[in-house]
Design a protein around this motif. Structure first.
Motif, mmCIF file in Angstrom:
data_model
loop_
_atom_site.group_PDB
_atom_site.id
_atom_site.type_symbol
_atom_site.label_atom_id
_atom_site.label_comp_id
_atom_site.label_asym_id
_atom_site.label_seq_id
_atom_site.Cartn_x
_atom_site.Cartn_y
_atom_site.Cartn_z
ATOM 1 N N UNK A 1 1.104 -1.069 -0.440
ATOM 2 C CA UNK A 1 0.005 -0.069 0.049
ATOM 3 C C UNK A 1 0.924 1.159 0.071
ATOM 4 N N UNK A 2 0.648 1.842 -0.945
ATOM 5 C CA UNK A 2 1.631 3.228 -1.322
ATOM 6 C C UNK A 2 1.630 4.157 0.109
ATOM 7 N N UNK A 3 -0.196 4.095 0.378
ATOM 8 C CA UNK A 3 -0.127 4.773 1.440
ATOM 9 C C UNK A 3 0.996 5.043 2.731
ATOM 10 N N UNK A 4 1.237 3.849 2.928
ATOM 11 C CA UNK A 4 2.221 3.075 4.018
ATOM 12 C C UNK A 4 3.745 3.323 3.898
ATOM 13 N N UNK A 5 4.168 4.256 2.715
ATOM 14 C CA UNK A 5 5.205 4.690 2.399
ATOM 15 C C UNK A 5 5.982 5.715 1.854
ATOM 16 N N UNK A 6 4.309 6.643 2.029
ATOM 17 C CA UNK A 6 4.856 8.093 1.505
ATOM 18 C C UNK A 6 5.598 8.696 2.262
ATOM 19 N N UNK A 7 6.375 8.674 2.952
ATOM 20 C CA UNK A 7 6.477 9.898 3.874
ATOM 21 C C UNK A 7 8.185 8.813 4.294
ATOM 22 N N UNK A 8 8.992 7.944 3.861
ATOM 23 C CA UNK A 8 10.171 7.332 3.427
ATOM 24 C C UNK A 8 10.959 8.144 2.929
ATOM 25 N N UNK A 9 12.409 7.537 3.910
ATOM 26 C CA UNK A 9 13.691 8.366 3.548
ATOM 27 C C UNK A 9 14.067 7.952 1.488
ATOM 28 N N UNK A 10 13.745 6.250 1.761
ATOM 29 C CA UNK A 10 13.980 6.210 0.754
ATOM 30 C C UNK A 10 13.029 4.662 0.500
ATOM 31 N N UNK A 11 12.395 4.798 -0.905
ATOM 32 C CA UNK A 11 11.218 3.842 -1.312
ATOM 33 C C UNK A 11 11.965 3.016 -2.600
ATOM 34 N N UNK A 12 12.342 2.205 -2.169
ATOM 35 C CA UNK A 12 12.926 0.602 -3.195
ATOM 36 C C UNK A 12 12.189 -0.182 -4.106
ATOM 37 N N UNK A 13 11.782 0.289 -5.415
ATOM 38 C CA UNK A 13 10.990 -0.496 -5.624
ATOM 39 C C UNK A 13 10.898 -1.830 -6.557
ATOM 40 N N UNK A 14 10.676 -2.992 -6.202
ATOM 41 C CA UNK A 14 10.941 -4.662 -6.809
ATOM 42 C C UNK A 14 10.341 -4.863 -7.665
ATOM 43 N N UNK A 15 10.870 -5.601 -9.059
ATOM 44 C CA UNK A 15 9.876 -5.985 -9.737
ATOM 45 C C UNK A 15 10.791 -7.327 -10.847
ATOM 46 N N UNK A 16 10.566 -8.485 -10.375
ATOM 47 C CA UNK A 16 10.811 -9.680 -10.822
ATOM 48 C C UNK A 16 12.042 -10.000 -9.937
ATOM 49 N N UNK A 17 12.098 -9.650 -9.118
ATOM 50 C CA UNK A 17 13.061 -10.436 -8.470
ATOM 51 C C UNK A 17 14.559 -8.815 -8.103
ATOM 52 N N UNK A 18 14.171 -7.441 -9.100
ATOM 53 C CA UNK A 18 15.341 -6.540 -9.496
ATOM 54 C C UNK A 18 15.192 -5.411 -8.876
ATOM 55 N N UNK A 19 15.668 -4.581 -8.490
ATOM 56 C CA UNK A 19 15.359 -2.590 -8.267
ATOM 57 C C UNK A 19 15.646 -2.163 -9.042
ATOM 58 N N UNK A 20 14.335 -2.162 -9.307
ATOM 59 C CA UNK A 20 13.706 -1.355 -10.952
ATOM 60 C C UNK A 20 14.227 -0.144 -10.131
ATOM 61 N N UNK A 21 13.386 0.716 -9.702
ATOM 62 C CA UNK A 21 13.789 1.891 -8.786
ATOM 63 C C UNK A 21 13.791 2.390 -7.911
ATOM 64 N N UNK A 22 14.597 3.247 -6.983
ATOM 65 C CA UNK A 22 14.820 3.681 -6.060
ATOM 66 C C UNK A 22 15.020 5.914 -5.641
ATOM 67 N N UNK A 23 14.432 5.941 -4.450
ATOM 68 C CA UNK A 23 14.271 7.751 -4.314
ATOM 69 C C UNK A 23 12.851 7.592 -3.474
ATOM 70 N N UNK A 24 12.513 9.433 -3.655
ATOM 71 C CA UNK A 24 11.597 9.325 -2.379
ATOM 72 C C UNK A 24 9.927 9.184 -2.729
ATOM 73 N N UNK A 25 9.762 9.168 -2.818
ATOM 74 C CA UNK A 25 7.943 8.783 -3.217
ATOM 75 C C UNK A 25 7.929 10.152 -4.145
ATOM 76 N N UNK A 26 8.182 10.993 -4.729
ATOM 77 C CA UNK A 26 7.952 12.573 -5.331
ATOM 78 C C UNK A 26 9.649 11.911 -6.600
ATOM 79 N N UNK A 27 10.525 12.077 -6.060
ATOM 80 C CA UNK A 27 10.926 11.578 -6.937
ATOM 81 C C UNK A 27 10.746 10.065 -8.228
ATOM 82 N N UNK A 28 10.227 8.729 -7.567
ATOM 83 C CA UNK A 28 10.242 7.934 -8.265
ATOM 84 C C UNK A 28 8.775 7.980 -8.995
#
Length: 582
Positions: A534-561
């Motif tokens: 759920x995105x609402x649980x992590x919008x204020x995280x200092x760093x968000x990692x986007x995982x897809x197919x076992x790989x990190x396909x994105x990293x950054x804050x909510x706004x950056x991503x």
């Protein structure tokens, strides 16, 4: 394997076993002496009318009989203590071994099978030890001693022993040989019953929600019928053994009386000698029968011992290091709670492709790192690598600058607070569950953790407050309450690294927001890793990692991503309205 287990786990009970042998020896000597005294009473007392001799020898027989009973009772007592002690140690060894298993070994055996091996299989081995202590020790003494004493009474009739004993062995041996595969099948089918029953109890709400009671009843009936059928087949064979034994015993008795009568008639044998010989023959056959029925128990115990040995000989894929680092972060100088993954990959045994590949990131102390991804992207596997429930198949997972494989597991787990995806509460009370991670926590600490986890209000409303009862698994509280109590349990521990594996999924949006704000205040300085869908649980995280197919396909804050990651934008757009995303 059976012999190996007996040698190892009966070693602490050796004094009791020595006592069993001593008392069984005394009992056997008494049993072997009584027929001779009986023969003397008949031939020297009854035949001659010597009442005094009858009284003297009869008194001696009574004394020996009482001594025999006392020795038998004492031998059974010490044998039972030895068997129960061995069972206790064996169950403890299985529990300790299973407690050290990683998720991989637990999954391979299955919880139902592990429970059966810890209970029913141990009971089979324990029962064999008990019966051996009470029967098997005496059987060789009585059989060998009986042969010697019978030959002393009359060597001419000893050929009956050479005929009846092999006949008994062959008859019962054929039955036992057919029972061995049935006992092996029995343990497997007991596993199946346990598995079906566990599934039905754990999934009772699902069963009722889909109105599948009839189907589950049929499933259990099928598994139960399989056990019943196997038990009946084994029981029929065991029931057949008794008529075979009685047939041999009765035919042998008739033969002794028949041929002995001719020897009495021609004066080469006395009546008392015939009675004594018949008693010794029956003792020999009964001893052989006891040994044979012990042989019936040995195959089943051997099957159980193999299953127990399979658990005890299985090494965990997560092993403590030979030279563990005593203090996390001591060499690197980094914060103990800092988590780092360097080119981590993981593949399950036999899988065609890895679940995780090339995962690298750093979760700094005092910051919140969130991981988000679709179902099956590898989030739960990633969580399992952090506290070393699995070992990475490539790369390294580091905590405080040290590879987790170089840390002793107790030290590693002592610095981690994990709230699993499916929070589990133990039977007891709210207090006992909160004290699980820190047994010496004060009541103020417990209420502070509950307040941070947004659980204080409903705990106060429960009858008993902190001492309110909690059922196994926490089934007497709602899913959201169970999650908040699990979060409070981790907060009481005050670790350096918090891992929340989709731990806010059962909370409403308002409670989720309040909880995240309280966590940020209460866990300042610690590392927070939040796994979420759920995105609402992590919008204020200092760093968000986007995982897809076992790989990190994105990293950054909510706004950056939102600007850089197409995958993240798709997740956001599927959950939030456009104005919320902005």
């Amino acid at each position: 394997m059976l012999w190996k287990l007996l040698v190892r786990y009966l070693q602490p009970q050796r004094r009791l076993l020595v006592a069993v042998v001593v008392f069984q020896l005394a009992q056997s000597i008494a049993s072997l002496y009584l027929p001779t005294l009986n023969a003397d009473i008949i031939d020297l007392g009854v035949a001659t009318g010597d009442t005094g001799y009858i009284m003297r020898v009869g008194s001696l027989m009574l004394f020996i009989t009482l001594l025999q009973i006392a020795c038998a009772v004492t031998a059974v007592y010490f044998g039972a203590k030895a068997a129960m002690g061995m069972g206790r140690d064996l169950r403890g060894a299985i529990f300790t071994r299973v407690g050290g298993f990683s998720e991989q070994e637990v999954t391979r055996f299955g919880p139902a099978s592990l429970i059966t091996r810890s209970t029913n299989d141990v009971q089979q081995v324990q029962q064999l030890v008990l019966m051996s202590a009470t029967l098997m020790v005496a059987a060789p003494m009585l059989s060998i001693g009986g042969v010697v004493m019978a030959v002393r009474q009359d060597a001419q009739l000893s050929w009956l022993i050479a005929v009846s004993v092999p006949a008994l062995l062959i008859g019962v041996g054929l039955i036992v040989s057919r029972m061995v595969p049935l006992f092996r099948l029995m343990q497997l089918r007991i596993d199946a019953v346990n598995r079906v029953l566990r599934e039905q109890l754990a999934g009772i709400r699902v069963v009722r929600a889909f109105v599948r009671e009839d189907l589950e009843t049929e499933r259990f009936a099928g598994a139960n019928a399989d056990v019943t059928d196997t038990a009946l087949r084994a029981g029929r064979l065991m029931a057949l053994a008794f008529p075979v034994v009685m047939l041999v015993l009765n035919v042998s008795s008739v033969a002794v009386i028949w041929f002995g009568s001719f020897r009495i008639e021609d004066g080469s044998m006395q009546v008392g000698t015939l009675v004594a010989f018949l008693s010794y023959l029956l003792q020999i056959l009964m001893s052989v029968m006891m040994a044979t029925f012990m042989a019936v128990m040995i195959p089943r115990a051997a099957v159980s011992a193999d299953r127990i040995g399979e658990v005890l000989e299985t090494e965990s894929s997560v092993r403590p290091p030979l030279s563990p680092v005593v203090f996390a972060g001591a060499d690197s100088g980094t914060a103990r709670g800092e988590l780092e993954m360097r080119d981590v990959g993981f593949a399950y045994p036999g899988a065609e492709r890895p679940v995780l590949s090339g995962v690298s990131f750093t979760a700094p102390a005092g910051r919140t790192t969130a991981v988000i991804g679709s179902t099956g992207s590898g989030k739960t596997t990633l969580v399992n690598l952090m506290p070393r429930l699995f070992d990475a198949t490539s790369g390294s997972v580091r905590m405080g600058g040290v590879d987790v494989r170089e840390l002793h597991p107790d030290l590693l787990w002592g610095h981690i607070g994990l709230v699993p995806q499916r929070p589990y509460l133990f039977s007891g009370t709210v207090r006992s569950n909160l004290l699980y991670g820190k047994p010496d926590a004060t009541e103020d600490e417990l209420w502070h953790a509950l307040a941070t986890a947004q659980a204080a209000d409903f705990v106060r409303e429960m009858e008993g407050g902190l001492d309110a009862p909690v059922s196994q698994g926490g089934t007497n509280v709602s899913g959201g309450q169970r999650q908040r109590l699990a979060i409070a349990r981790a907060l009481v521990k005050r670790p350096e690294l918090y891992i929340f594996d989709d731990s806010f999924s059962s909370l409403d949006t308002a409670t989720d927001a309040r909880l995240r704000q309280a966590l940020r205040r209460d866990t300042a300085g610690a590392t927070l890793v939040i796994i979420a869908q759920r995105v609402s649980s992590i919008v204020d995280a200092d760093q968000i990692l986007v995982l897809d197919g076992g790989r990190i396909v994105g990293r950054g804050t909510h706004g950056e991503l939102l600007e850089t990651s197409e995958t993240y934008r798709e997740i956001v757009s599927s959950q939030l309205a456009a104005e919320e995303a902005a």
